[in-house]
Design a protein around this motif. Structure first.
Motif, PDB file in Angstrom:
ATOM      1  N   UNK A 158       0.644  -1.051   0.048  1.00 17.17           N
ATOM      2  CA  UNK A 158      -0.706   0.431  -0.104  1.00 17.17           C
ATOM      3  C   UNK A 158       0.908   1.251   0.202  1.00 17.17           C
ATOM      4  N   UNK A 159      -0.019   2.494  -0.305  1.00 16.37           N
ATOM      5  CA  UNK A 159       0.152   3.512   0.145  1.00 16.37           C
ATOM      6  C   UNK A 159       1.487   4.091   1.059  1.00 16.37           C
ATOM      7  N   UNK A 160       0.767   2.801   2.229  1.00 15.19           N
ATOM      8  CA  UNK A 160       1.554   3.771   3.437  1.00 15.19           C
ATOM      9  C   UNK A 160       2.448   2.340   3.513  1.00 15.19           C
ATOM     10  N   UNK A 161       2.798   1.708   3.109  1.00 15.09           N
ATOM     11  CA  UNK A 161       4.164   0.821   3.080  1.00 15.09           C
ATOM     12  C   UNK A 161       5.342   1.949   2.501  1.00 15.09           C
ATOM     13  N   UNK A 162       4.736   2.045   1.427  1.00 15.10           N
ATOM     14  CA  UNK A 162       5.850   2.672   0.524  1.00 15.10           C
ATOM     15  C   UNK A 162       5.938   3.886   0.952  1.00 15.10           C
ATOM     16  N   UNK A 163       4.996   5.175   2.043  1.00 14.63           N
ATOM     17  CA  UNK A 163       5.195   6.336   2.641  1.00 14.63           C
ATOM     18  C   UNK A 163       6.407   5.565   3.580  1.00 14.63           C
ATOM     19  N   UNK A 164       5.967   4.519   4.177  1.00 12.19           N
ATOM     20  CA  UNK A 164       7.045   4.423   5.780  1.00 12.19           C
ATOM     21  C   UNK A 164       8.714   4.040   4.794  1.00 12.19           C
ATOM     22  N   UNK A 165       8.333   3.504   4.326  1.00 10.85           N
ATOM     23  CA  UNK A 165      10.353   2.490   3.303  1.00 10.85           C
ATOM     24  C   UNK A 165      10.918   4.220   2.807  1.00 10.85           C
TER      25      UNK A 165
END
Ligand SMILES: [Zn+2]
Ligand SMILES: [Zn+2]
Length: 258
Positions: A158-165
């Protein structure tokens, strides 16, 4: 000029016709590729393939799906392989709870060893994550993966995981999956990832992009991935090619463009 940031040229489908693979790359403006290690046993073959051209580099690492009880890669194993000039990254490593059942503690231990190796040799990480995003990000933070940097390869989260990475200093790499019609959420992620954090890849011989879906994949097809990202963002293919190539050589700084 495009770079395939993740392929498996030692796999028989591609290795059987390496000159053809390289010439089709040339025909499609794919100038360089990074071929990725998956086991200790096949690493010599990966290194040999990378040695076939000045435009190829390789990684050193053991894939999270490769369960081995008898011979686990140690920090020393990884550092010995990473000392080679053709090795520009550590991996692919990470967590995959989709393919592996039962206790997965060994995957997390292996992942930690790879992060420690990457920090020690100052080469970036190639991270594979599937059905395990929360643990992947947690371990990246616990082990200080930001110090080595790297890429979340074949991104499907998800976008949230992309943001965290991205917050950990990582890049996001898109594969042929982004060209699939049903990959609606992933297409949205590809619209949002900052252009200075994006890479493109094939993960060949798997996951051929549209219009070759279902057929064997090859590095030349990374062009279709870049074309889809250009379409999604309303920019030129040339811009996607230029930015992702710049990102590749900035991230994998041991790779010298030839
Ligand atoms: Zn992978
Ligand atoms: Zn791979």
């Amino acid at each position: 000029m495009l770079v395939d940031s993740h392929c498996h040229l030692d796999f028989p489908e591609l290795r059987a016709d390496l000159p053809g693979v390289l010439s089709r790359m040339g025909d499609n403006g794919v100038t360089h590729a990074l071929t990725i290690s998956t086991t200790l046993e096949t690493w010599p073959a990966v290194r040999e393939v990378a040695g076939a051209s000045a435009n190829l580099w390789c990684s050193a690492g053991v894939h999270p799906d490769e369960r081995r009880d008898d011979r686990e890669a140690t920090l020393e194993d990884l550092l010995a392989m990473a000392g080679d000039d053709k090795v520009v990254a550590i991996g692919e490593t990470g967590l995959d709870y989709f393919r592996v059942e039962g206790d997965t503690g060994w995957q997390r231990e292996r992942f930690r060893t790879h992060i420690r190796a990457a920090r020690k040799c100052a080469k970036p990480l190639v991270i594979h994550t599937r059905n395990a995003a929360e643990d992947t990000i947690r371990i990246m933070r616990e082990e200080g993966a930001a110090e080595a940097g790297g890429v979340m390869h074949c991104f499907t989260e998800t976008w949230e995981v992309a943001e965290a990475a991205i917050a950990e200093g990582f890049h996001i790499s898109f594969s042929g999956i982004v060209t699939f019609k049903n990959a609606v959420a992933l297409k949205e992620v590809a619209r949002r990832v900052p252009l200075d954090r994006m890479l493109v890849e094939t993960d060949s011989p798997y996951l051929a992009p549209v219009p070759h879906r279902g057929k064997p994949n090859q590095p030349a097809f990374v062009r279709h991935v870049a074309e889809e990202i250009a379409r999604l963002r309303g920019i030129d293919l040339e811009e996607v090619a230029r930015r992702t190539t710049e990102n590749f050589f900035r991230l994998f700084r041991h790779a010298r463009p030839a």
